[in-house]
Design an enzyme around this catalytic site. Structure first.
Site, PDB file in Angstrom:
ATOM      1  N   LYS A  43       0.865  -1.190   0.000  1.00  0.00           N
ATOM      2  CA  LYS A  43       0.000   0.000   0.000  1.00  0.00           C
ATOM      3  C   LYS A  43       0.899   1.237   0.000  1.00  0.00           C
ATOM      4  CE  LYS A  43      -3.601   2.719   1.083  1.00  0.00           C
ATOM      5  NZ  LYS A  43      -4.666   2.947   0.093  1.00  0.00           N
ATOM      6  N   CYS A 127      -0.908  10.971  -7.404  1.00  0.00           N
ATOM      7  CA  CYS A 127      -1.411  11.697  -6.241  1.00  0.00           C
ATOM      8  C   CYS A 127      -1.183  13.204  -6.414  1.00  0.00           C
ATOM      9  CB  CYS A 127      -0.726  11.176  -4.989  1.00  0.00           C
ATOM     10  SG  CYS A 127       1.037  11.491  -5.041  1.00  0.00           S
TER      11      CYS A 127
HETATM   12  C1  LIG Z   1      -9.314   0.138  -2.016  1.00  0.00           C
HETATM   13  C2  LIG Z   1      -8.244   0.554  -2.976  1.00  0.00           C
HETATM   14  C3  LIG Z   1      -7.095   1.186  -2.496  1.00  0.00           C
HETATM   15  C4  LIG Z   1      -6.098   1.588  -3.376  1.00  0.00           C
HETATM   16  N1  LIG Z   1      -4.969   2.183  -2.877  1.00  0.00           N
HETATM   17  C5  LIG Z   1      -3.971   2.525  -3.727  1.00  0.00           C
HETATM   18  C6  LIG Z   1      -2.752   3.073  -3.233  1.00  0.00           C
HETATM   19  O1  LIG Z   1      -2.554   3.248  -2.033  1.00  0.00           O
HETATM   20  N2  LIG Z   1      -1.794   3.402  -4.133  1.00  0.00           N
HETATM   21  C7  LIG Z   1      -1.948   3.198  -5.472  1.00  0.00           C
HETATM   22  O2  LIG Z   1      -1.026   3.493  -6.239  1.00  0.00           O
HETATM   23  N3  LIG Z   1      -3.095   2.657  -5.965  1.00  0.00           N
HETATM   24  C8  LIG Z   1      -4.090   2.325  -5.123  1.00  0.00           C
HETATM   25  N4  LIG Z   1      -5.241   1.760  -5.631  1.00  0.00           N
HETATM   26  C9  LIG Z   1      -5.383   1.553  -7.083  1.00  0.00           C
HETATM   27  C10 LIG Z   1      -5.022   0.139  -7.474  1.00  0.00           C
HETATM   28  O3  LIG Z   1      -3.669  -0.135  -7.154  1.00  0.00           O
HETATM   29  C11 LIG Z   1      -5.242  -0.111  -8.977  1.00  0.00           C
HETATM   30  O4  LIG Z   1      -4.418   0.783  -9.690  1.00  0.00           O
HETATM   31  C12 LIG Z   1      -6.683   0.095  -9.410  1.00  0.00           C
HETATM   32  O5  LIG Z   1      -7.563  -0.377  -8.420  1.00  0.00           O
HETATM   33  C13 LIG Z   1      -7.005  -0.570 -10.758  1.00  0.00           C
HETATM   34  O6  LIG Z   1      -6.842  -1.952 -10.703  1.00  0.00           O
HETATM   35  P1  LIG Z   1      -8.059  -2.997 -10.412  1.00  0.00           P
HETATM   36  O7  LIG Z   1      -9.168  -2.638 -11.345  1.00  0.00           O
HETATM   37  O8  LIG Z   1      -7.454  -4.339 -10.646  1.00  0.00           O
HETATM   38  O9  LIG Z   1      -8.429  -2.769  -8.991  1.00  0.00           O
HETATM   39  C14 LIG Z   1      -6.254   1.362  -4.772  1.00  0.00           C
HETATM   40  C15 LIG Z   1      -7.406   0.718  -5.242  1.00  0.00           C
HETATM   41  C16 LIG Z   1      -8.397   0.314  -4.366  1.00  0.00           C
HETATM   42  C17 LIG Z   1      -9.612  -0.360  -4.916  1.00  0.00           C
END
Ligand SMILES: Cc1cc2nc3c(=O)[nH]c(=O)nc-3n(C[C@H](O)[C@H](O)[C@H](O)COP(=O)(O)O)c2cc1C
Ligand SMILES: Cc1cc2nc3c(=O)[nH]c(=O)nc-3n(C[C@H](O)[C@H](O)[C@H](O)COP(=O)(O)OP(=O)(O)OC[C@H]3O[C@@H](n4cnc5c(N)ncnc54)[C@H](O)[C@@H]3O)c2cc1C
Ligand code: FES
EC number: 1.3.-.-
Lengths: 313, 281
Positions: A43, A127
């Site tokens: 994370k 970010c």
């Molecule tokens: C609950 C949650 C928390 C996330 N926290 C971060 C984070 O801390 N840093 C980051 O770069 N991306 C974060 N993401 C984005 C994911 O790493 C990813 O890029 C995004 O969810 C797309 O992939 P997916 O469709 O497989 O979830 C988060 C996504 C979710 C759903």
């Protein structure tokens, strides 16, 4: 035996499947065999302590979810002392995701997490940058280049730049990240979105807007991953809406070297392992000895046809 | 560029899987009253060893326009290790619980669990009092046989809108609890009355520890009583969940820790928490 290993942005992965930042933690060790993953991605950690956003922090939408978790963080010192050691017992490369709200703050945290036990640093430049009116670093090529140059000076570890899909100029941002010294790109973070509860007329999320993830975003992110593959020389890691091996295969075929699985793990805690098994089956069934050979095997006609779109978009 | 080498694997074996994802056969799925249904499922070996207070993340099916995406957290209502069965008592409210309600016996449902930390009992065999309302009764029910087996006398105060909606009274009685029902329609469920009842039970030597679930107002009342009488207590809390195992941080609630207010994850640090640390919502 299919060879699933890939070289990806300065490290060698036993297979091309890893978690997406924010959707993985050591707690998963109680549930699945973590040793089977291609890498661990933590994370995002920030320099100081942060509480995160008000609840509700998530909301489901058709084919996916919104999140406005924010980045609750215990700060980089606690992260180094407590979190990094949790992964020391595994023979799996550890990728640490970082962010900060200024370019110098980014460089500083990058230097601090470059410690033994860390194989690569993923920089979450999706970010907000307070020196650019709170716009994400990766919204524009100029701010991307500036922050990547500072980060490049701050570490000898491989640097993976995680891009935002909310920019209108993803190929140019991808090139700026490469020029600034990125060893790989992660495409991409979540898509800015919102939803409303019509009974209460309140936004579903406490923070009103949040990031859309899950299967609903896959066609969009796949398109962006494809554009990035064609814009840069460095490896692209596809991330968006992967639920199954078939989804991961699409990313590999358009040219990604590896993939990250996020939201799927919330629905099926074993999703990453199912994807790995499915990739191996696909290779075996299609006579592919090395999964690395699958990368970028999209038919040639597709490339020509897509040029017309690029002229418009 | 080459990465720094990462450490070699440790020779010590990693912890065995604790919770798992599996398909369970539905034994029955019947309405209990106008709002609630009871679903009993067959689970693999081990899963029926779940503790009271733990929960499962249930993957509700898609049905027409109803397409739940997240799993739904549900407390374990009844644990029957001998039969290898578990039951959930659930209120049919939104998308997921509506599709769950449509499932027929012999269909399968995908479960992930058991998850979270269950209730703990005081070490001195003290008599305990359970205080529950609505969905909270489902969470509390398996604590009765568990506590009786461990030698605790159990009194359960069940709160509901009307006498007809007091669920599971028989379940609590059969398991060996002394049941006191309070309702809105009879004017007995007001917190002042419940607090008086608790003080009465304490005077009779029947209240040595206090457990509460399902109502903010009852929890605050329980906290006042526990603080005044210096009692051990626990509260089972709810919050919306995505991962269910501590990874996403969507399920946080505020807690008192010394002079500080801290966020804790209901799924992995709870859902059962020390009574006096929980803050109102
Ligand atoms: C609950 C949650 C928390 C996330 N926290 C971060 C984070 O801390 N840093 C980051 O770069 N991306 C974060 N993401 C984005 C994911 O790493 C990813 O890029 C995004 O969810 C797309 O992939 P997916 O469709 O497989 O979830 C988060 C996504 C979710 C759903
Ligand atoms: C640890 C725990 C144990 C629970 N045990 C029970 C139980 O035994 N019986 C029972 O009837 N209910 C229980 N609940 C509440 C139950 O999870 C919700 O009623 C259910 O998720 C509602 O889903 P829905 O599809 O009907 O509603 P929708 O409105 O479609 O739900 C939308 C989203 O909000 C979430 N949500 C809505 N209400 C709640 C709530 N009260 N708590 C947490 N998430 C919510 C849903 O999970 C979903 O993500 C428990 C909740 C938790 C956290
Ligand atoms: S539901 Fe993900 S941390 Fe609790």
């Amino acid at each position: 035996m299919v060879d699933l290993s890939v070289d990806c942005g300065g490290i060698r992965l036993a297979n091309p499947v890893m978690p997406a930042s924010g959707t993985f933690a050591s707690e998963l060790a109680d549930i699945i065999e973590l040793q089977r993953l291609g890498a661990f991605v933590t994370k995002t950690v920030t320099p100081g302590k942060r509480q995160g956003n008000p609840t509700p922090r998530v909301s489901e939408v058709p084919g996916g979810m919104l999140n406005s978790i924010g980045i609750p963080s215990k700060g980089v010192d606690a992260f180094i002392d407590e979190t990094i050691p949790l992964y020391a017992d595994y023979d799996v490369p550890l990728v640490v995701s970082i962010s900060a709200d200024t370019p110098d703050g980014f460089a500083d945290i990058c230097r601090r997490v470059s410690v033994p036990g860390v194989a690569a640093v993923e920089v979450n430049i999706s970010c907000p940058n307070i020196e650019d009116d709170g716009r994400a670093f990766a919204m524009r090529p100029e701010t991307t280049l500036a922050v990547m140059r500072k980060l490049r000076q701050a570490t000898d570890l491989p640097l993976w730049a995680k891009l935002t899909p909310n920019t209108g100029e993803i190929p140019a941002v991808a090139q700026a990240a490469e020029e600034g010294g990125a060893d790989a790109l992660v495409v991409a973070n979540t898509i800015l979105a919102m939803s409303v509860d019509i009974r209460t007329r309140r936004a579903s999320l406490g923070r009103v807007m949040g990031g859309l993830s899950g299967p609903a975003i896959k066609p969009i992110i796949l398109r962006m991953a494809y554009q990035c593959v064609r814009a840069v020389q460095i490896p692209v890691i596809g991330c968006g809406g992967i639920m199954t091996a078939a989804d991961a295969l699409e990313y590999l075929i358009v040219g990604c070297r590896a993939v990250q699985v996020g939201t799927a793990t919330f629905v099926h805690p074993g999703a990453m392992l199912t994807v790995i098994d499915g990739l191996e089956d696909y290779c075996r069934q299609n006579g592919i000895d090395r999964i690395a050979d699958l990368t970028g095997t999209l038919s040639a006609e597709a490339h020509d046809a897509s040029l017309e779109w690029e002229a418009i978009a | 560029m080459q990465a720094t080498p990462h450490p070699l694997p440790s020779p010590t074996p990693l912890a065995p899987p604790r919770a798992g994802e599996f398909d369970a056969r539905i034994v029955s799925n019947e309405p209990v009253n106008a709002e609630y249904r009871l679903m009993t499922v067959e689970v693999p070996d081990g899963a029926a060893e779940a503790r009271p207070g733990q929960f499962f993340q249930i993957l509700c099916p898609h049905s027409g326009a109803l397409q739940p995406f997240f799993r739904r957290p549900m407390s374990i209502y009844r644990i029957d290790p001998a039969a290898g069965q578990l039951s959930f008592l659930y209120k049919v409210t939104g998308t997921g619980t509506r599709t769950m309600a449509e499932l027929e016996p012999d269909a399968t449902i995908n479960l992930f669990g058991p998850l979270g930390n269950g209730f703990t009992l005081p070490e001195d065999g003290a008599p305990i009092v359970l205080l529950g309302r609505g969905v909270g009764l489902a969470t509390m029910a398996p604590l009765v046989p568990f506590a009786r087996k461990a030698g605790h006398a159990v009194t359960a105060i069940l709160s509901a809108r009307t006498p007809e909606l007091v669920m599971s009274e028989a379940e609590f009685v059969d398991a060996g609890a002394n049941v006191l029902a309070v309702t809105d329609s009879q004017g007995t469920s007001a917190v002042e009355n419940v607090e008086d009842m608790l003080h009465g039970l304490h005077a009779e030597g029947r209240l040595g520890a206090l457990y509460v679930c399902g109502s903010n107002r009852l929890m605050l009342a329980a906290q006042r009583v526990a603080r005044r009488l210096g009692l051990f207590g626990e509260a089972a809390l709810e919050q919306q969940m995505a991962c269910g195992v501590g990874m996403c941080f969507c399920c946080v609630r505020p807690f008192r820790q010394g002079d500080e207010i801290v966020h804790r994850r209901v799924c992995s640090e709870g859902p059962v928490f020390p009574l006096l640390e929980a803050l109102e919502w």
